[in-house]
Write a protein that holds these residues in place. Structure first.
Motif, PDB file in Angstrom:
ATOM      1  N   ILE A   1     -58.612  56.049  89.120  1.00 52.61           N
ATOM      2  CA  ILE A   1     -59.837  55.379  89.556  1.00 52.61           C
ATOM      3  C   ILE A   1     -59.697  53.869  89.427  1.00 52.61           C
ATOM      4  N   ALA A   2     -59.099  53.410  88.327  1.00 52.73           N
ATOM      5  CA  ALA A   2     -58.932  51.970  88.116  1.00 52.73           C
ATOM      6  C   ALA A   2     -58.036  51.361  89.190  1.00 52.73           C
ATOM      7  N   VAL A   3     -56.929  52.007  89.493  1.00 47.23           N
ATOM      8  CA  VAL A   3     -56.015  51.472  90.505  1.00 47.23           C
ATOM      9  C   VAL A   3     -56.661  51.542  91.889  1.00 47.23           C
ATOM     10  N   SER A   4     -57.384  52.609  92.161  1.00 53.74           N
ATOM     11  CA  SER A   4     -58.058  52.729  93.456  1.00 53.74           C
ATOM     12  C   SER A   4     -59.111  51.641  93.627  1.00 53.74           C
ATOM     13  N   SER A   5     -59.781  51.289  92.543  1.00 49.65           N
ATOM     14  CA  SER A   5     -60.784  50.229  92.654  1.00 49.65           C
ATOM     15  C   SER A   5     -60.129  48.890  92.958  1.00 49.65           C
ATOM     16  N   LEU A   6     -58.906  48.697  92.491  1.00 51.82           N
ATOM     17  CA  LEU A   6     -58.191  47.463  92.807  1.00 51.82           C
ATOM     18  C   LEU A   6     -57.669  47.448  94.237  1.00 51.82           C
ATOM     19  N   GLN A   7     -57.516  48.590  94.841  1.00 53.83           N
ATOM     20  CA  GLN A   7     -56.980  48.663  96.197  1.00 53.83           C
ATOM     21  C   GLN A   7     -58.064  48.472  97.254  1.00 53.83           C
ATOM     22  N   ASN A   8     -59.153  47.832  96.872  1.00 50.84           N
ATOM     23  CA  ASN A   8     -60.255  47.501  97.779  1.00 50.84           C
ATOM     24  C   ASN A   8     -60.972  48.718  98.338  1.00 50.84           C
ATOM     25  N   ILE A   9     -60.936  49.823  97.651  1.00 55.41           N
ATOM     26  CA  ILE A   9     -61.685  50.983  98.115  1.00 55.41           C
ATOM     27  C   ILE A   9     -63.126  50.782  97.668  1.00 55.41           C
ATOM     28  N   GLY A  10     -63.999  50.604  98.632  1.00 55.99           N
ATOM     29  CA  GLY A  10     -65.401  50.389  98.327  1.00 55.99           C
ATOM     30  C   GLY A  10     -65.723  48.958  97.924  1.00 55.99           C
ATOM     31  N   ARG A  11     -64.810  48.015  98.150  1.00 53.86           N
ATOM     32  CA  ARG A  11     -65.049  46.622  97.797  1.00 53.86           C
ATOM     33  C   ARG A  11     -65.161  45.781  99.061  1.00 53.86           C
ATOM     34  N   THR A  12     -65.924  44.713  98.952  1.00 50.68           N
ATOM     35  CA  THR A  12     -66.045  43.813 100.096  1.00 50.68           C
ATOM     36  C   THR A  12     -65.199  42.561  99.920  1.00 50.68           C
ATOM     37  N   ILE A  13     -64.898  42.234  98.652  1.00 50.54           N
ATOM     38  CA  ILE A  13     -64.092  41.049  98.362  1.00 50.54           C
ATOM     39  C   ILE A  13     -62.798  41.522  97.693  1.00 50.54           C
ATOM     40  N   PRO A  14     -61.636  41.048  98.138  1.00 47.45           N
ATOM     41  CA  PRO A  14     -60.379  41.465  97.508  1.00 47.45           C
ATOM     42  C   PRO A  14     -60.326  40.996  96.051  1.00 47.45           C
ATOM     43  N   PRO A  15     -59.605  41.733  95.192  1.00 51.67           N
ATOM     44  CA  PRO A  15     -59.537  41.340  93.786  1.00 51.67           C
ATOM     45  C   PRO A  15     -58.708  40.068  93.613  1.00 51.67           C
ATOM     46  N   THR A  16     -59.056  39.306  92.583  1.00 50.36           N
ATOM     47  CA  THR A  16     -58.288  38.108  92.274  1.00 50.36           C
ATOM     48  C   THR A  16     -57.154  38.475  91.324  1.00 50.36           C
ATOM     49  N   THR A  17     -56.210  37.557  91.184  1.00 48.87           N
ATOM     50  CA  THR A  17     -55.078  37.794  90.282  1.00 48.87           C
ATOM     51  C   THR A  17     -55.565  37.942  88.851  1.00 48.87           C
ATOM     52  N   LYS A  18     -56.535  37.144  88.451  1.00 42.45           N
ATOM     53  CA  LYS A  18     -57.079  37.220  87.095  1.00 42.45           C
ATOM     54  C   LYS A  18     -57.728  38.585  86.851  1.00 42.45           C
ATOM     55  N   GLU A  19     -58.481  39.058  87.837  1.00 44.38           N
ATOM     56  CA  GLU A  19     -59.136  40.356  87.716  1.00 44.38           C
ATOM     57  C   GLU A  19     -58.109  41.481  87.605  1.00 44.38           C
ATOM     58  N   ILE A  20     -57.063  41.383  88.385  1.00 42.84           N
ATOM     59  CA  ILE A  20     -56.007  42.403  88.335  1.00 42.84           C
ATOM     60  C   ILE A  20     -55.333  42.399  86.968  1.00 42.84           C
ATOM     61  N   ASN A  21     -55.013  41.221  86.438  1.00 44.37           N
ATOM     62  CA  ASN A  21     -54.350  41.125  85.139  1.00 44.37           C
ATOM     63  C   ASN A  21     -55.231  41.656  84.015  1.00 44.37           C
ATOM     64  N   GLU A  22     -56.531  41.350  84.067  1.00 45.39           N
ATOM     65  CA  GLU A  22     -57.448  41.845  83.032  1.00 45.39           C
ATOM     66  C   GLU A  22     -57.540  43.364  83.065  1.00 45.39           C
ATOM     67  N   LEU A  23     -57.687  43.929  84.256  1.00 42.39           N
ATOM     68  CA  LEU A  23     -57.782  45.379  84.369  1.00 42.39           C
ATOM     69  C   LEU A  23     -56.466  46.050  83.988  1.00 42.39           C
ATOM     70  N   GLU A  24     -55.347  45.425  84.352  1.00 49.51           N
ATOM     71  CA  GLU A  24     -54.052  45.992  83.992  1.00 49.51           C
ATOM     72  C   GLU A  24     -53.877  46.013  82.479  1.00 49.51           C
ATOM     73  N   GLU A  25     -54.304  44.948  81.799  1.00 45.50           N
ATOM     74  CA  GLU A  25     -54.187  44.902  80.348  1.00 45.50           C
ATOM     75  C   GLU A  25     -55.052  45.972  79.689  1.00 45.50           C
ATOM     76  N   LYS A  26     -56.287  46.111  80.149  1.00 45.76           N
ATOM     77  CA  LYS A  26     -57.170  47.145  79.601  1.00 45.76           C
ATOM     78  C   LYS A  26     -56.626  48.542  79.874  1.00 45.76           C
ATOM     79  N   LEU A  27     -56.122  48.733  81.082  1.00 51.30           N
ATOM     80  CA  LEU A  27     -55.583  50.036  81.451  1.00 51.30           C
ATOM     81  C   LEU A  27     -54.337  50.378  80.638  1.00 51.30           C
ATOM     82  N   ASN A  28     -53.473  49.395  80.409  1.00 47.77           N
ATOM     83  CA  ASN A  28     -52.278  49.636  79.594  1.00 47.77           C
ATOM     84  C   ASN A  28     -52.649  49.976  78.154  1.00 47.77           C
ATOM     85  N   ASN A  29     -53.636  49.294  77.596  1.00 48.27           N
ATOM     86  CA  ASN A  29     -54.089  49.625  76.237  1.00 48.27           C
ATOM     87  C   ASN A  29     -54.628  51.050  76.179  1.00 48.27           C
ATOM     88  N   PHE A  30     -55.376  51.442  77.203  1.00 49.66           N
ATOM     89  CA  PHE A  30     -55.921  52.797  77.261  1.00 49.66           C
ATOM     90  C   PHE A  30     -54.817  53.834  77.412  1.00 49.66           C
TER      91      PHE A  30
END
Length: 148
Positions: A79-108
């Motif tokens: 779900i986290a990766v799909s949300s980054l792939q612009n599924i259901g989003r109107t604005i593409p993710p920023t690099t900062k947003e991707i890095n933050e989510l990747e860090e949280k996802l890796n910790n999880f």
């Protein structure tokens, strides 16, 4: 039904029956017999709840829990990766947003029982999102420079 479970039901049933019998004895004013039945009932019910389960049951429960945790971790990562792939989003993710989510996802993911192949697959999907974001940002930079 295992022997342990059968013995628990027998002791529980004996405890309930002796409680009923103790109530009857109290009703007809025979206090010594009622107190004896009540103490027997307490003993039966205590033994019915204190018998430990077999060793194999907790192991199977922990394996089921690990499987459930694994499935949940894989679903959340997907779900986290799909949300980054612009599924259901109107604005593409920023690099900062991707890095933050990747860090949280890796910790999880590090806390969950996922195999290394699944971790690599998730990392590859995140990397593809990062590459696409870099290309998009590069294209925007070229358009901005062309306007100048």
């Amino acid at each position: 039904m295992s022997l342990d479970r059968f013995l628990r039901w027998v002791l529980f049933s004996a405890g309930i029956i002796t409680v009923i019998f103790a109530g009857y004895m109290l009703n007809i004013n025979r206090l010594p017999e009622a107190s004896m039945c009540l103490s027997l009932a307490v003993g039966f019910l205590c033994f019915a709840t204190r018998i430990k389960r077999e060793k194999s049951e907790p192991e199977s429960e922990s394996q089921d829990a690990n499987k459930d945790l694994h499935d949940m971790a894989a679903l959340i990562a997907d779900i986290a990766v799909s949300s980054l792939q612009n599924i259901g989003r109107t604005i593409p993710p920023t690099t900062k947003e991707i890095n933050e989510l990747e860090e949280k996802l890796n910790n999880f993911i590090n806390a969950m029982p996922l195999s290394s192949e699944e971790r690599e697959e998730i990392a590859e999907r995140i990397e593809s999102v990062k590459n696409r974001t870099r290309r998009n940002e590069g294209g925007r930079a070229i358009l901005r420079n062309a306007r100048l």
